[in-house]
Design a protein around this motif. Structure first.
Motif, PDB file in Angstrom:
ATOM      1  N   THR A 153      -9.662  -3.221  -0.945  1.00 43.06           N
ATOM      2  CA  THR A 153      -9.369  -4.085  -2.092  1.00 43.06           C
ATOM      3  C   THR A 153      -7.925  -3.968  -2.587  1.00 43.06           C
ATOM      4  OG1 THR A 153     -11.685  -3.954  -2.767  1.00 43.06           O
ATOM      5  CG2 THR A 153     -10.111  -4.717  -4.416  1.00 43.06           C
ATOM      6  N   HIS A 159     -11.509 -12.255   8.206  1.00 42.44           N
ATOM      7  CA  HIS A 159     -12.241 -11.029   7.888  1.00 42.44           C
ATOM      8  C   HIS A 159     -11.608 -10.285   6.706  1.00 42.44           C
ATOM      9  CE1 HIS A 159     -14.190 -11.728  11.763  1.00 42.44           C
ATOM     10  NE2 HIS A 159     -12.986 -11.807  12.321  1.00 42.44           N
ATOM     11  N   TYR A 160     -11.676 -10.900   5.541  1.00 38.96           N
ATOM     12  CA  TYR A 160     -11.136 -10.254   4.350  1.00 38.96           C
ATOM     13  C   TYR A 160     -11.903  -8.970   4.011  1.00 38.96           C
ATOM     14  CZ  TYR A 160      -8.455 -14.467   3.327  1.00 38.96           C
ATOM     15  OH  TYR A 160      -7.571 -15.504   3.381  1.00 38.96           O
ATOM     16  N   GLU A 161     -13.181  -8.917   4.420  1.00 42.93           N
ATOM     17  CA  GLU A 161     -14.026  -7.786   4.026  1.00 42.93           C
ATOM     18  C   GLU A 161     -13.599  -6.462   4.656  1.00 42.93           C
ATOM     19  OE1 GLU A 161     -15.755  -9.833   7.592  1.00 42.93           O
ATOM     20  OE2 GLU A 161     -15.006 -10.439   5.633  1.00 42.93           O
TER      21      GLU A 161
END
Length: 499
Positions: free
Chosen positions: A316, A310-312
């Motif tokens: 950022t 789950h990079y999202e």
């Protein structure tokens, strides 16, 4: 005077030689049995006991000196009147005599009598009162229990001067009989809880009970769960506090800890310091402990799930930092996290088992050196080192060592499921844990109370502390006989002195 045995099974009277032969047969493999025969007024007197288990000064000064300086022929009744020892009785059952011998009794037999006399004069090894080791405190009494049951009982009676205080005596252990005391305040504790605890103790048939922590494993409702259902403490002050709230305590001979039951999941995050601090500060610290427990169990699994699937969900700027820190790491996050967690556990166990000064050095130096070396070698990322260290630090805030260990155990399956299924695996594990906690009981009482069953009035006694004048009721989930600790008094209007 007590009499042990019956006329039906009475093997006495015996000659001194017959008695000695029976005892030597029972203790054929032990050289600690002392059997001495004295001649007094043309009468044979046998005195026998287990060496090193009796107080020989009392034996010489009170028992032998009184018996041998009497100018008339002795009988059991006459000796009971003359000997200045209170705990004397007649015994005519060999099983009872053998049991009491190993408990520090001295027996006297006047030849041709129908029973033997027994006096309890054990040689007790008593440790001086010291401060606590496992439950560190800043405020409040710091004296700890010792291995002497009589000392522990005196501490409790000194701290709780109530005529309703009950200390029931029970004996547990077939080969190593050990005295256990069931303690409660009769006018407060629930009768159902008392009877349940008493029934479990009486139904217990074991050879040995090494400590109260072992006893809890036999008495708990569920022996397979990783969560402790009974609270174990070395603080007399904590036991007294819980007795006054309607709970039940257990003290055991040769154990420096006490059992408190029934207990809830939230009881293990309470500290006696909470009583002595101001209510708002105590509430903040208690809530901080709960948050730390969740950080300890969920922070590393959340990292593994986020980096793996789950990079999202990662901002950022943080994602760029994570990518840079993991660029040289050849392993997937799940193996990286398990490696670091295992290293932390090894350092923790090594520090606990080594001597104090060496253990502290190993813990600090080992953590810094191995962590730095692992990052420089590219085995793990520096971000994960920080997260694992924070999880370990959070587990130390739990006042109860066993619950802190539970958090450490739960963390490993959480990491595995997070590495395999991501956030779904964490949600699955958390749901299983919640269902398990809801199903658990402690002495038949709900373990997850007051969350389930929901009782809002008990929240200020478990999750946080309210003002002292708002705590007039006891924890209603335990159903105490007396629900009120005190009656609230309405404050009058403030007036000037001159009025």
């Amino acid at each position: 005077m007590k009499k042990v045995g019956s006329k039906k099974n009475n093997p006495f009277p015996l000659t001194i030689e017959e008695l000695k032969k029976i005892l030597n047969k029972q203790y054929a493999y032990s050289s600690d049995l002392s059997f001495t025969v004295y001649e007094h007024e043309e009468q044979k007197i046998a005195v026998f006991y287990i060496q090193f288990s009796v107080d020989e000064m009392k034996l010489e000064n009170y028992l032998l000196e009184t018996l041998l300086n009497t100018e008339e022929q002795l009988t059991n009744q006459l000796a009971l009147k003359r000997v200045p020892l209170s705990d004397g009785g007649e015994y005519n059952n060999f099983e009872s005599i053998l049991d009491y011998l190993i408990q520090g009794h001295v027996f006297v037999y006047f030849e041709t009598e129908n029973s033997v006399l027994g006096y309890s004069i054990p040689n007790k090894i008593i440790r001086n009162l010291e401060t606590t080791e496992t439950e560190s405190l800043v405020l409040g009494p710091k004296v700890a229990f010792t291995e002497s049951l009589s000392t522990n009982i005196n501490i409790i009676r000194y701290g709780l001067k109530s005529k309703d205080l009950v200390m029931e005596k029970h004996i547990i252990g077939r080969r190593d009989p050990r005295e256990v005391r069931l303690i409660y305040v009769r006018s407060i504790a629930n009768d159902t809880d008392i009877n349940t605890f008493r029934q479990r103790i009486k139904a217990l048939e074991v050879d040995f009970i090494d400590d109260t922590s072992v006893l809890t494993q036999y008495l708990e409702d569920n022996s397979t769960t990783v969560f402790p259902q009974f609270l174990i403490t070395e603080l007399p002050d904590r036991l007294i506090y819980n007795l006054s709230r309607g709970k039940i305590g257990v003290l055991s001979e040769n154990s420096p800890n006490a059992i408190i039951a029934p207990s809830t999941f939230f009881s293990f995050f309470e500290s006696t310091e909470d009583i002595y601090m101001r209510w708002n500060s105590a509430s903040f610290i208690r809530i901080l402990r709960f948050i730390s427990f969740f950080i300890s169990t969920l922070l590393t699994p959340l990292y593994v799930a986020a980096v793996t699937f789950h990079y999202e969900i990662v901002p950022t700027p943080v994602l760029i930092t994570l990518g840079e820190s993991r660029a040289a790491v050849p392993f997937p996050p799940i193996f990286e996290a398990l490696f670091l967690e295992l290293m932390i556990e090894l350092l923790r166990e090594a520090g606990a088992r080594l001597p104090t000064k060496v253990g502290q050095t190993i813990g600090i130096v080992g953590g810094v050196v191995i962590g730095t070396a692992a990052v420089e070698a590219g085995i793990t990322s520096n971000v994960l080192v920080i997260i694992v260290a924070l999880s370990a630090l959070a587990s130390f805030t739990t006042p109860n060592y066993i619950m802190g260990t539970t958090a450490r155990v739960i963390r490993f399956p959480m990491i595995i499921f997070a590495g395999l299924l991501g956030l779904i695996g964490i949600v699955f594990c958390t749901s299983i844990l919640l269902i398990h906690l809801i199903k658990l009981t402690s002495l038949g009482r709900p373990y997850f109370s007051p969350v389930y069953p929901f009782r809002w009035k008990d929240f200020n006694k478990s999750l946080f502390r309210s003002k002292p004048d708002m705590q007039q009721k006891r924890f209603i989930s335990y159903r105490p006989k007396d629900k009120y600790r005190f009656k609230k008094i309405k404050k009058g209007l403030k007036k000037d002195i001159d009025e």
